[in-house]
Motif scaffolding. Sequence first.
Motif, PDB file in Angstrom:
ATOM      1  N   GLU A   8      25.725  21.916  16.899  1.00  0.00           N
ATOM      2  CA  GLU A   8      24.393  21.683  16.322  1.00  0.00           C
ATOM      3  C   GLU A   8      24.481  21.444  14.819  1.00  0.00           C
ATOM      4  N   GLU A   9      25.312  22.221  14.158  1.00  0.00           N
ATOM      5  CA  GLU A   9      25.490  22.063  12.706  1.00  0.00           C
ATOM      6  C   GLU A   9      26.061  20.683  12.372  1.00  0.00           C
ATOM      7  N   HIS A  10      27.049  20.230  13.130  1.00  0.00           N
ATOM      8  CA  HIS A  10      27.662  18.916  12.878  1.00  0.00           C
ATOM      9  C   HIS A  10      26.683  17.785  13.176  1.00  0.00           C
ATOM     10  N   LEU A  11      25.891  17.930  14.238  1.00  0.00           N
ATOM     11  CA  LEU A  11      24.947  16.870  14.598  1.00  0.00           C
ATOM     12  C   LEU A  11      23.832  16.723  13.558  1.00  0.00           C
ATOM     13  N   LEU A  12      23.430  17.815  12.942  1.00  0.00           N
ATOM     14  CA  LEU A  12      22.430  17.735  11.876  1.00  0.00           C
ATOM     15  C   LEU A  12      22.946  16.903  10.709  1.00  0.00           C
ATOM     16  N   LYS A  13      24.229  17.039  10.409  1.00  0.00           N
ATOM     17  CA  LYS A  13      24.840  16.236   9.341  1.00  0.00           C
ATOM     18  C   LYS A  13      25.000  14.780   9.773  1.00  0.00           C
ATOM     19  N   LEU A  14      25.312  14.576  11.051  1.00  0.00           N
ATOM     20  CA  LEU A  14      25.483  13.214  11.559  1.00  0.00           C
ATOM     21  C   LEU A  14      24.180  12.424  11.548  1.00  0.00           C
ATOM     22  N   GLU A  15      23.061  13.122  11.664  1.00  0.00           N
ATOM     23  CA  GLU A  15      21.771  12.434  11.634  1.00  0.00           C
ATOM     24  C   GLU A  15      21.575  11.666  10.331  1.00  0.00           C
ATOM     25  N   SER A  16      22.071  12.206   9.223  1.00  0.00           N
ATOM     26  CA  SER A  16      21.923  11.533   7.931  1.00  0.00           C
ATOM     27  C   SER A  16      23.029  10.515   7.675  1.00  0.00           C
ATOM     28  N   ASP A  17      24.174  10.691   8.368  1.00  0.00           N
ATOM     29  CA  ASP A  17      25.286   9.741   8.185  1.00  0.00           C
ATOM     30  C   ASP A  17      26.083   9.641   9.485  1.00  0.00           C
ATOM     31  N   PRO A  18      25.671   8.753  10.418  1.00  0.00           N
ATOM     32  CA  PRO A  18      26.326   8.637  11.733  1.00  0.00           C
ATOM     33  C   PRO A  18      27.760   8.128  11.674  1.00  0.00           C
ATOM     34  N   ALA A  19      28.206   7.668  10.510  1.00  0.00           N
ATOM     35  CA  ALA A  19      29.551   7.081  10.417  1.00  0.00           C
ATOM     36  C   ALA A  19      30.636   8.115  10.126  1.00  0.00           C
ATOM     37  N   GLN A  20      30.289   9.388  10.046  1.00  0.00           N
ATOM     38  CA  GLN A  20      31.286  10.416   9.716  1.00  0.00           C
ATOM     39  C   GLN A  20      32.142  10.726  10.946  1.00  0.00           C
ATOM     40  N   ILE A  21      33.263  10.056  11.065  1.00  0.00           N
ATOM     41  CA  ILE A  21      34.119  10.207  12.245  1.00  0.00           C
ATOM     42  C   ILE A  21      34.697  11.616  12.353  1.00  0.00           C
ATOM     43  N   ASP A  22      34.914  12.287  11.208  1.00  0.00           N
ATOM     44  CA  ASP A  22      35.448  13.652  11.256  1.00  0.00           C
ATOM     45  C   ASP A  22      34.484  14.592  11.970  1.00  0.00           C
ATOM     46  N   LEU A  23      33.187  14.402  11.732  1.00  0.00           N
ATOM     47  CA  LEU A  23      32.193  15.243  12.398  1.00  0.00           C
ATOM     48  C   LEU A  23      32.136  14.934  13.895  1.00  0.00           C
ATOM     49  N   ILE A  24      32.257  13.654  14.233  1.00  0.00           N
ATOM     50  CA  ILE A  24      32.266  13.264  15.651  1.00  0.00           C
ATOM     51  C   ILE A  24      33.461  13.906  16.352  1.00  0.00           C
ATOM     52  N   ASN A  25      34.609  13.908  15.678  1.00  0.00           N
ATOM     53  CA  ASN A  25      35.805  14.531  16.247  1.00  0.00           C
ATOM     54  C   ASN A  25      35.616  16.032  16.430  1.00  0.00           C
ATOM     55  N   GLU A  26      34.937  16.676  15.459  1.00  0.00           N
ATOM     56  CA  GLU A  26      34.684  18.113  15.577  1.00  0.00           C
ATOM     57  C   GLU A  26      33.779  18.418  16.767  1.00  0.00           C
ATOM     58  N   VAL A  27      32.753  17.586  16.949  1.00  0.00           N
ATOM     59  CA  VAL A  27      31.857  17.760  18.104  1.00  0.00           C
ATOM     60  C   VAL A  27      32.650  17.587  19.398  1.00  0.00           C
ATOM     61  N   PHE A  28      33.496  16.561  19.444  1.00  0.00           N
ATOM     62  CA  PHE A  28      34.323  16.306  20.628  1.00  0.00           C
ATOM     63  C   PHE A  28      35.202  17.510  20.947  1.00  0.00           C
ATOM     64  N   ARG A  29      35.844  18.083  19.912  1.00  0.00           N
ATOM     65  CA  ARG A  29      36.738  19.215  20.141  1.00  0.00           C
ATOM     66  C   ARG A  29      35.984  20.427  20.699  1.00  0.00           C
ATOM     67  N   SER A  30      34.790  20.667  20.165  1.00  0.00           N
ATOM     68  CA  SER A  30      34.004  21.803  20.660  1.00  0.00           C
ATOM     69  C   SER A  30      33.574  21.585  22.109  1.00  0.00           C
ATOM     70  N   VAL A  31      33.115  20.371  22.430  1.00  0.00           N
ATOM     71  CA  VAL A  31      32.711  20.065  23.811  1.00  0.00           C
ATOM     72  C   VAL A  31      33.913  20.169  24.745  1.00  0.00           C
ATOM     73  N   HIS A  32      35.059  19.680  24.284  1.00  0.00           N
ATOM     74  CA  HIS A  32      36.283  19.745  25.090  1.00  0.00           C
ATOM     75  C   HIS A  32      36.661  21.195  25.372  1.00  0.00           C
ATOM     76  N   SER A  33      36.504  22.067  24.370  1.00  0.00           N
ATOM     77  CA  SER A  33      36.819  23.489  24.561  1.00  0.00           C
ATOM     78  C   SER A  33      35.903  24.117  25.600  1.00  0.00           C
ATOM     79  N   ILE A  34      34.595  23.833  25.472  1.00  0.00           N
ATOM     80  CA  ILE A  34      33.635  24.384  26.439  1.00  0.00           C
ATOM     81  C   ILE A  34      33.964  23.901  27.848  1.00  0.00           C
ATOM     82  N   LYS A  35      34.229  22.600  27.972  1.00  0.00           N
ATOM     83  CA  LYS A  35      34.532  22.028  29.286  1.00  0.00           C
ATOM     84  C   LYS A  35      35.813  22.622  29.862  1.00  0.00           C
TER      85      LYS A  35
END
Length: 296
Positions: free
Chosen positions: A20-47
């Motif tokens: 949620e914290e990373h997505l709030l930052k992505l809303e203002s700048d969707p091009a931040q690939i590092d944040l997208i990677n962080e979201v991916f890693r968290s989802v991968h861990s949960i899965k």
Amino acid sequence: MSDILSEFFEDTQAHLEQIEEHLLKLESDPAQIDLINEVFRSVHSIKGNAGLLGVLEILSIGEEYENFLESVRERGSATPEEVNEMIESLDKLKVVVQKERGESIPAPEETVSETETSVEPVQSENPESPQSSSTPVETGSDVKEHVVPEEKKITFLTFTLAGEKYGLEIVKVREIILRELVTHVPNTKPFVDGLMNLRDQVIPVFDLRRRLDISGGKAEVEERNIIVVEIAKVTTGIKVDDVTGIVALPMSRVASPKEFYGSVPTNYILGIGRTPDGPMILLDADTLCDPEELLY
């Protein structure tokens, strides 16, 4: 099992908050690939954790979310519409997690009503009373601003080998297999146990005892677990004695490999975890299963 599930839900909640914290930052700048990677890693861990514990509904939603994020990662940036889809997927995941925990999910109307009631100021019966000019009542939102965020944790799959406790980062673990047929292959390195057919994919299997040059404990175990890991899209099986569960450790509880004085080569060690049950050797999956290493 209940203790492991409690750890799973605690770890999952931490990941959901990070997403949620990373997505709030992505809303203002969707091009931040590092944040997208962080979201991916968290989802991968949960899965991954859900798959290991058989929490199938969370696993299913997690896989959908992960596949969508993988397509975004391949392009290197997200569109505003895709960020909105990530937020919607997070909401779906939250609902499923609440359901699996046995928590009630309030209707949106009830949530609004409760919020309005909680922040409504109390009116004094006497408007001219000195109490009417007292300091404003502190609301729930004011309190939240003073909450110190929890330290980021790393989740490990735990297992035993020759009586010692070990851990592997769960984001590197794909699945766990028991009693799979491994075919011996001649002229390979001593730690290579052979090849295994994993759903029409032939993968190498390492004997972790021989890989780490460990002896003692249950030297010959007929039914040993195989942990399947994936490094740089290359899949490898690792034979261990017994898989025992999962544990989430803050970085402050992980000591440097330099503090280890045992027989395991330190180049295979990520760190030493300090757990309530004692120290745990945390292995570096990238070094153990280096895709570029020759096996013959």
